[in-house]
Design a protein around this motif. Structure first.
Motif, PDB file in Angstrom:
ATOM      1  N   LEU A   1      -9.341  14.979  -0.983  1.00  0.00           N
ATOM      2  CA  LEU A   1      -9.145  14.790  -2.264  1.00  0.00           C
ATOM      3  C   LEU A   1      -9.667  13.092  -2.750  1.00  0.00           C
ATOM      4  N   ASN A   2      -9.546  12.250  -1.889  1.00  0.00           N
ATOM      5  CA  ASN A   2      -9.965  11.006  -2.138  1.00  0.00           C
ATOM      6  C   ASN A   2     -11.470  11.084  -2.235  1.00  0.00           C
ATOM      7  N   ARG A   3     -12.172  11.716  -1.442  1.00  0.00           N
ATOM      8  CA  ARG A   3     -13.553  12.026  -1.558  1.00  0.00           C
ATOM      9  C   ARG A   3     -14.030  12.412  -2.913  1.00  0.00           C
ATOM     10  N   SER A   4     -13.117  13.300  -3.493  1.00  0.00           N
ATOM     11  CA  SER A   4     -13.761  14.041  -4.875  1.00  0.00           C
ATOM     12  C   SER A   4     -12.814  13.685  -5.835  1.00  0.00           C
TER      13      SER A   4
ATOM     14  N   ALA B   1      -2.344   6.113  -5.747  1.00  0.00           N
ATOM     15  CA  ALA B   1      -0.731   6.294  -5.876  1.00  0.00           C
ATOM     16  C   ALA B   1      -0.068   6.419  -4.480  1.00  0.00           C
ATOM     17  N   TYR B   2       1.025   5.792  -4.113  1.00  0.00           N
ATOM     18  CA  TYR B   2       1.737   6.198  -2.822  1.00  0.00           C
ATOM     19  C   TYR B   2       2.497   7.519  -2.799  1.00  0.00           C
ATOM     20  N   GLN B   3       2.374   8.298  -1.991  1.00  0.00           N
ATOM     21  CA  GLN B   3       3.128   9.438  -2.004  1.00  0.00           C
ATOM     22  C   GLN B   3       3.925   9.536  -0.583  1.00  0.00           C
ATOM     23  N   LEU B   4       5.395   9.554  -0.621  1.00  0.00           N
ATOM     24  CA  LEU B   4       5.817   9.701   0.711  1.00  0.00           C
ATOM     25  C   LEU B   4       5.543  10.896   1.662  1.00  0.00           C
ATOM     26  N   LEU B   5       5.085  10.674   2.872  1.00  0.00           N
ATOM     27  CA  LEU B   5       5.126  11.740   4.055  1.00  0.00           C
ATOM     28  C   LEU B   5       6.058  11.868   4.809  1.00  0.00           C
ATOM     29  N   GLY B   6       6.621  13.038   4.984  1.00  0.00           N
ATOM     30  CA  GLY B   6       7.748  12.857   6.037  1.00  0.00           C
ATOM     31  C   GLY B   6       9.440  12.734   5.621  1.00  0.00           C
ATOM     32  N   HIS B   7       9.226  12.653   4.219  1.00  0.00           N
ATOM     33  CA  HIS B   7      10.710  12.278   3.584  1.00  0.00           C
ATOM     34  C   HIS B   7      11.540  13.585   4.031  1.00  0.00           C
ATOM     35  N   PRO B   8      12.818  13.403   4.362  1.00  0.00           N
ATOM     36  CA  PRO B   8      13.713  14.407   4.795  1.00  0.00           C
ATOM     37  C   PRO B   8      14.140  15.491   3.713  1.00  0.00           C
ATOM     38  N   HIS B   9      13.775  15.288   2.234  1.00  0.00           N
ATOM     39  CA  HIS B   9      13.908  16.181   1.487  1.00  0.00           C
ATOM     40  C   HIS B   9      12.507  16.999   1.120  1.00  0.00           C
ATOM     41  N   SER B  10      11.586  16.886   1.905  1.00  0.00           N
ATOM     42  CA  SER B  10      10.404  17.329   1.763  1.00  0.00           C
ATOM     43  C   SER B  10      10.203  18.603   1.445  1.00  0.00           C
ATOM     44  N   SER B  11      11.143  19.546   1.387  1.00  0.00           N
ATOM     45  CA  SER B  11      11.087  20.836   1.099  1.00  0.00           C
ATOM     46  C   SER B  11      11.079  21.034  -0.423  1.00  0.00           C
ATOM     47  N   ILE B  12      11.586  20.003  -1.138  1.00  0.00           N
ATOM     48  CA  ILE B  12      11.597  19.930  -2.565  1.00  0.00           C
ATOM     49  C   ILE B  12      10.559  18.979  -3.252  1.00  0.00           C
ATOM     50  N   GLN B  13       9.914  18.350  -2.256  1.00  0.00           N
ATOM     51  CA  GLN B  13       8.834  17.285  -2.742  1.00  0.00           C
ATOM     52  C   GLN B  13       7.533  17.974  -3.510  1.00  0.00           C
ATOM     53  N   GLU B  14       7.263  18.919  -2.833  1.00  0.00           N
ATOM     54  CA  GLU B  14       6.041  19.793  -3.421  1.00  0.00           C
ATOM     55  C   GLU B  14       4.784  18.660  -3.035  1.00  0.00           C
ATOM     56  N   LEU B  15       4.574  18.191  -2.112  1.00  0.00           N
ATOM     57  CA  LEU B  15       3.721  17.166  -1.671  1.00  0.00           C
ATOM     58  C   LEU B  15       2.096  17.610  -2.192  1.00  0.00           C
ATOM     59  N   GLU B  16       1.841  18.642  -1.703  1.00  0.00           N
ATOM     60  CA  GLU B  16       0.295  18.972  -1.954  1.00  0.00           C
ATOM     61  C   GLU B  16       0.262  18.976  -3.452  1.00  0.00           C
ATOM     62  N   GLY B  17       1.062  19.415  -4.235  1.00  0.00           N
ATOM     63  CA  GLY B  17       0.913  19.601  -5.796  1.00  0.00           C
ATOM     64  C   GLY B  17       0.950  17.980  -6.256  1.00  0.00           C
ATOM     65  N   SER B  18       1.745  17.183  -5.725  1.00  0.00           N
ATOM     66  CA  SER B  18       1.823  15.754  -6.269  1.00  0.00           C
ATOM     67  C   SER B  18       0.418  15.193  -5.879  1.00  0.00           C
ATOM     68  N   MET B  19      -0.323  15.329  -4.591  1.00  0.00           N
ATOM     69  CA  MET B  19      -1.416  14.890  -4.253  1.00  0.00           C
ATOM     70  C   MET B  19      -2.617  15.306  -5.239  1.00  0.00           C
ATOM     71  N   ARG B  20      -2.387  16.660  -5.519  1.00  0.00           N
ATOM     72  CA  ARG B  20      -3.424  16.916  -6.456  1.00  0.00           C
ATOM     73  C   ARG B  20      -3.294  16.330  -7.815  1.00  0.00           C
TER      74      ARG B  20
ATOM     75  N   ASN C   1      -4.672  13.049  -8.082  1.00  0.00           N
ATOM     76  CA  ASN C   1      -6.040  13.488  -7.837  1.00  0.00           C
ATOM     77  C   ASN C   1      -6.830  13.428  -9.503  1.00  0.00           C
ATOM     78  N   SER C   2      -6.028  14.355  -9.896  1.00  0.00           N
ATOM     79  CA  SER C   2      -6.534  14.873 -11.229  1.00  0.00           C
ATOM     80  C   SER C   2      -6.562  13.607 -12.399  1.00  0.00           C
ATOM     81  N   LEU C   3      -5.720  12.450 -11.917  1.00  0.00           N
ATOM     82  CA  LEU C   3      -5.851  11.412 -12.814  1.00  0.00           C
ATOM     83  C   LEU C   3      -7.027  10.452 -12.478  1.00  0.00           C
ATOM     84  N   GLY C   4      -7.855  11.013 -11.227  1.00  0.00           N
ATOM     85  CA  GLY C   4      -9.246  10.280 -11.055  1.00  0.00           C
ATOM     86  C   GLY C   4      -8.895   9.055 -10.288  1.00  0.00           C
ATOM     87  N   ILE C   5      -7.637   8.959  -9.763  1.00  0.00           N
ATOM     88  CA  ILE C   5      -7.184   7.742  -8.841  1.00  0.00           C
ATOM     89  C   ILE C   5      -7.317   8.127  -7.265  1.00  0.00           C
ATOM     90  N   ARG C   6      -6.854   7.070  -6.545  1.00  0.00           N
ATOM     91  CA  ARG C   6      -6.760   7.521  -5.206  1.00  0.00           C
ATOM     92  C   ARG C   6      -5.342   7.863  -4.484  1.00  0.00           C
TER      93      ARG C   6
END
Ligand code: B12
Ligand code: SF4
Length: 431
Positions: free
Chosen positions: A425-428, A343-362, A365-370
């Motif tokens: 996350l990718n390691r586990s 899954a690609y996820q944008l890092l450094g997007h100008p609206h990152s305050s509402i992006q909840e990036l950490e939650g999105s990464m998790r 990860n919960s789907l079992g993919i990288r």
């Protein structure tokens, strides 16, 4: 006598570059239209099958044909002096091009591929060398940088620029009648193990960070017969891995991708397909996933960007978290290896305050993919890119650099923290 045309894929000046199935596909496609009507030579600085690159063990390809480029460390450009990362020149040494020009020239025309807007220093280097050795050659630029930063590109000193996707002015300039039915000029390489295909142009979505809708308009399919002829040509050249450069490979799949893949199966063609440009997860049904896996898809990159529904709505609603979860289920059920789904996820997007990036990464990860953090490159002329004038001088393409911009926006430590988290996350992966 037919015109002698040199095709050049320039070196890359950047903090990082990796051969993620990178080919100068625009350049080869334009040259393909002139097949048999001109004499061609190719110099691809990024060709890892060039004898110079083949000799270096550390540049060896991975199982799907990807790998590192030869590179030299150089000082950061002045405008990016404050970005604490090593700057490099990727690609064959400059002296090799000078030798090549001396022995293979003169040329009537030189076509130069331009790609990322922030890679223009490589184009500048190539122009300088051609002007020095064959000042009479007419230099023609085309591709993404010219299209998105045309006034900046005009300052590079080429003779003719092809902006956008209309090639009529080019044919007039050359005085050669093209044959648009021809596939890209893959035979210009002596050795080839990776190829590229594009089954359609444009995209039905309108994401606020992307230039595709403005440049290409709505989606249109390319003629199936031509794509199949190109596939056959690639297979004949010994290609084992093919990357799709489509922006919307799965849109109207029943009319485009499905008939293409059915034909691949019917003709018993065995190649590995990859989708580095990001697939639209919402289009992945059980049937389509099955067909893709059977026809040879090996890696699946899904454009996810964020699990925040507020962010998704604000940027164009191309995919929801539920659609993402279903796509993964269908692909895994069809036999895809979850570790080859990313899954690609944008890092450094100008609206990152509402992006909840950490939650999105998790979530990914919960789907079992990288997960893969796709560093954000602000693009002039897009709503989000124009927003970035608050932070950087968007008229200087170096500031579109995908390594630099997230660091400027979020800070060096925060970027490193998020990248470390992604690695952990990718390691586990979740089972
Ligand atoms: C394939 C692709 C990639 C590939 C790599 C391609 C490569 N060889 O380097 C991958 C998947 C690795 C990739 C990665 C990224 N990409 Co990208 N990518 C594309 C894509 C889909 C196609 C580019 C391409 O090859 N075009 C050439 C061919 C396929 O297009 P074409 O229509 O047939 O070309 C026509 C004309 O342009 C012209 N033409 C083209 N070339 C030439 C050359 C000459 C000489 C002439 C005369 C004419 C000509 O003729 C053709 C006929 O009509 C574009 C979007 C798009 N649709 O253009 C984004 C795009 C270039 N990428 C973009 C982005 C943001 C990225 C990433 C930063 C994403 C991320 N965050 O990770 C990374 C950066 C990678 C890096 N190392 O820095 C942005 C541009 C950013 C910028 N500032 O320049 C684009 C425009 C998409 C967007 N979001 O708007 N990308
Ligand atoms: S779905 Fe992809 S190609 Fe289409 S507009 Fe959004 S980012 Fe661009």
């Amino acid at each position: 006598m037919s015109a002698k045309i040199l095709l050049v894929n320039p070196p890359v000046y950047d903090f990082a570059a990796y051969d993620f199935w990178l080919k100068p596909y625009g350049l080869l496609s334009v040259a393909g239209n002139l097949r048999g009507k001109a004499e061609f030579k190719l110099f691809d600085y990024l060709d890892r099958l060039h004898p110079f690159a083949v000799e270096q063990k550390e540049l060896k390809s991975d199982q799907w044909g990807r790998g590192r480029f030869y590179c030299e460390q150089i000082p950061n450009p002045g405008r990016l002096a404050h970005v604490r990362r090593y700057f490099r020149r990727f690609g064959l040494p400059r002296s090799m091009f000078e030798d090549f020009l001396t022995h293979q020239g003169p040329f009537d025309f030189v076509f130069i591929q331009t790609m990322m807007t922030y890679w223009y220093q490589g184009v500048q280097e190539v122009i300088e060398d051609i002007r020095k050795i064959w000042p009479g050659a007419k230099i023609i630029l085309g591709g993404n940088y010219v299209t998105l930063c045309s006034s900046h590109a005009q300052g590079l000193g080429a003779d003719f620029l092809v902006e956008g996707i209309n090639l009529e002015p080019l044919w007039e300039y050359l005085g050669i009648e093209p044959d648009p039915k021809q596939p890209a000029l893959w035979e210009a390489y002596d050795e080839l193990n990776v190829g590229v295909l594009k089954l359609g142009d444009g995209c039905p979505f309108d994401c606020t960070y992307c230039s595709v809708p403005k440049v290409y308009g709505k989606f249109s399919a390319r003629p199936l017969e031509r794509s199949l002829a190109e596939l056959e040509l690639l297979v004949k050249r010994g290609v084992e891995n093919i990357a799709f450069y489509d922006d919307a490979l799965l849109f109207e799949a029943e009319k485009v991708l499905v008939p293409f893949l059915e034909e691949v199966l019917k003709r018993n063609i065995k190649v590995n397909f990859h989708s580095p440009n990001g697939l639209g997860a919402r289009f992945i049904t059980r049937e389509l996933a099955g067909l893709m896996v059977r026809a040879g898809f090996k890696t699946f990159y899904l454009g996810f960007e964020s699990a925040s529904s507020q962010w998704q709505r604000r940027t164009g609603s191309k995919v929801s978290s539920d659609e993402m979860a279903w796509a993964v289920k269908h692909l895994v059920a069809a036999g895809a290896d979850a570790q080859n789904i990313t899954a690609y996820q944008l890092l450094g997007h100008p609206h990152s305050s509402i992006q909840e990036l950490e939650g999105s990464m998790r979530f990914a990860n919960s789907l079992g993919i990288r997960g893969m953090l796709a560093d954000f490159s602000p693009i002039p002329g897009t709503p989000d890119g124009e927003d970035c004038r608050k932070w950087v001088d968007m008229d200087e393409p170096l500031f579109h650099n995908k390594t630099a911009f997230p660091i400027i926006l979020l800070g060096f430590d925060e970027v490193n923290r998020l990248k470390d988290l992604q690695r952990r996350l990718n390691r586990s992966p979740a089972k």
